[in-house]
Design an enzyme around this catalytic site. Structure first.
Site, PDB file in Angstrom:
ATOM      1  N   HIS A 123       0.836  -1.208   0.000  1.00  0.00           N
ATOM      2  CA  HIS A 123       0.000   0.000   0.000  1.00  0.00           C
ATOM      3  C   HIS A 123       0.872   1.261   0.000  1.00  0.00           C
ATOM      4  O   HIS A 123       0.698   2.147   0.841  1.00  0.00           O
ATOM      5  CB  HIS A 123      -0.914  -0.021   1.221  1.00  0.00           C
ATOM      6  CG  HIS A 123      -2.156   0.816   1.091  1.00  0.00           C
ATOM      7  ND1 HIS A 123      -2.142   2.114   0.653  1.00  0.00           N
ATOM      8  CD2 HIS A 123      -3.457   0.508   1.356  1.00  0.00           C
ATOM      9  CE1 HIS A 123      -3.381   2.590   0.670  1.00  0.00           C
ATOM     10  NE2 HIS A 123      -4.199   1.640   1.088  1.00  0.00           N
ATOM     11  N   GLU A 127      -2.280  -0.131  -6.125  1.00  0.00           N
ATOM     12  CA  GLU A 127      -2.171  -1.399  -5.408  1.00  0.00           C
ATOM     13  C   GLU A 127      -2.544  -2.569  -6.315  1.00  0.00           C
ATOM     14  O   GLU A 127      -3.722  -2.810  -6.576  1.00  0.00           O
ATOM     15  CB  GLU A 127      -3.092  -1.390  -4.194  1.00  0.00           C
ATOM     16  CG  GLU A 127      -2.848  -0.247  -3.227  1.00  0.00           C
ATOM     17  CD  GLU A 127      -4.045  -0.023  -2.334  1.00  0.00           C
ATOM     18  OE1 GLU A 127      -4.364  -0.945  -1.543  1.00  0.00           O
ATOM     19  OE2 GLU A 127      -4.670   1.046  -2.426  1.00  0.00           O
TER      20      GLU A 127
END
Length: 378
Positions: free
Chosen positions: A208, A343
């Site tokens: 992330h 992501e």
């Protein structure tokens, strides 16, 4: 004045180049810095450097990438991912956002935090009464201390391992995970995942990281150019959980198939954008999952920095940091839309949608996926 033959000049240039490469190669290394402790376990920060001077800092707490320093077109080194300088910031009560961390066992949303396997309904969450102090295995991957092994060399690596027990956060099966970060000589940060299980279970791992190629605290990324290698998104419901629909991006605000300023449509009237306060969507990447292919390209025209993300995973969550950062982020000067997270992942809610690419791992299988962040200058 003596005259030099072209052969001699070429030999001298080659020798000088070899000497330069050798001296530069000696600079590639991985170093460990004691960084504190969590739940009775030691936490370290690992500094990976390649021959060109690119530097990446990663902690064995959550597999967090705390900084990535790369050059601009003038050779100026700057941190291009948002993160913090000390462990206390990541464990503070007001911290949120999972900056730069490994997300697991399942990245992103599962509808109502439940799914079925073999007629059994599994409910996922932290578990009643569990806290990091009481039992650190019942918190997500980004809040755990991983075992670490440093491998030095021209392309240094950090190998992180985690045993995720059966029943952790409600998931079935004991899963053994290895995450290997490698910094190559070509300014590529490669994250290779490996996982095995003793029982069928859903799994989707990602990192992330929040990127701002102008510098982590340089302000909004709205003028940076984003390209996403996807013809469709998987739109979500009111909770932003995919419903199973596959929607073409052509003619919509979600079309990033050509380089497009992130801010061009960030306030568009589309309900998905209005509800999220910007972009927060899973893109169905083009090309077969399991093959390493381009997922996205980010470019900062002012500095010349470029990042390409390549992956073997089927999806990509594009999130434009739509909400105010935690206090520790505000202290560093972070603001909404001050970065973009890209992501690579399995499709959110895939355990409940048979038509999505499967995220199920069986006991006789090995989950192998790769994410690469390739940095260059235009």
């Amino acid at each position: 004045m003596p005259r030099f033959s072209s052969t001699l000049v070429s030999a001298c240039v080659w020798a000088l180049g070899l000497l330069l490469l050798t001296s530069l190669g000696a600079q590639a290394a991985i170093n460990r810095i004691a960084w504190g402790g969590k739940g009775g376990k030691g936490v370290d920060l690992y500094v990976l450097t390649n021959a060109g001077g690119m530097e990446v800092r990663i902690s064995n707490y959550g597999g967090i990438i705390t900084s990535i320093r790369v050059p601009d077109r003038d050779g100026k080194m700057t941190n291009v991912t948002q993160g913090f300088d000390n462990l206390a910031a990541y464990v503070s009560p007001g911290y949120k956002g999972r900056y730069g961390a490994i997300i697991g066992r399942f990245a992103n949303r599962i509808k109502d935090n439940r799914f079925q396997l073999g007629g059994i309904t599994y409910r996922i969450g932290r578990g009643e009464g569990y806290t990091a102090a009481a039992d650190s295995s019942h918190v997500p991957y980004d809040e755990r201390v991983w075992t670490a092994e440093a491998r030095d060399g021209a392309e240094p690596s950090l190998i992180l391992k985690l045993d995720d027990r059966n029943g952790t956060m409600g998931f079935p099966g004991t899963v053994k995970v290895t995450a290997t970060y490698t910094l190559t000589s070509q300014n590529v940060l490669r994250l290779s995942f490996r996982a095995v299980t003793d029982k069928q279970t859903p799994i989707s791992l990602t990192n992330h990281a929040y990127f701002n190629l102008a510098g982590d605290d340089s302000g909004p990324v709205l003028d940076q150019l984003l390209t996403v290698n996807a013809d469709a998104i998987t739109p979500g419901d009111a909770s932003n959980t995919p419903t199973g629909e596959i929607r073409k991006v052509e003619g919509t605000a979600f079309d990033f198939r050509q380089p497009t300023p992130i801010g061009k449509n960030i306030h568009a009237s589309d309900p998905l954008i209005q509800r999220a306060g910007g972009f927060d969507q899973n893109y169905a990447l083009n090309g077969p999952a399991g093959t390493l292919r381009l997922a996205a390209r980010l470019e900062d025209p002012k500095s010349g920095r470029v990042m390409e993300e390549w992956t073997t995973l089927p999806g990509l969550q594009v999130y434009t940091a739509n909400y105010p950062p935690p206090l520790v982020g505000e202290v560093k000067g972070y603001r909404p839309h001050g970065a973009v997270a890209l992501e690579a992942q399995g499709f959110p809610n895939a355990p409940n949608i048979p038509d999505f690419p499967s995220t199920m791992l069986m006991p006789n299988q090995t989950w192998l996926h790769t994410i690469e962040f390739r940095f260059s200058v235009k």
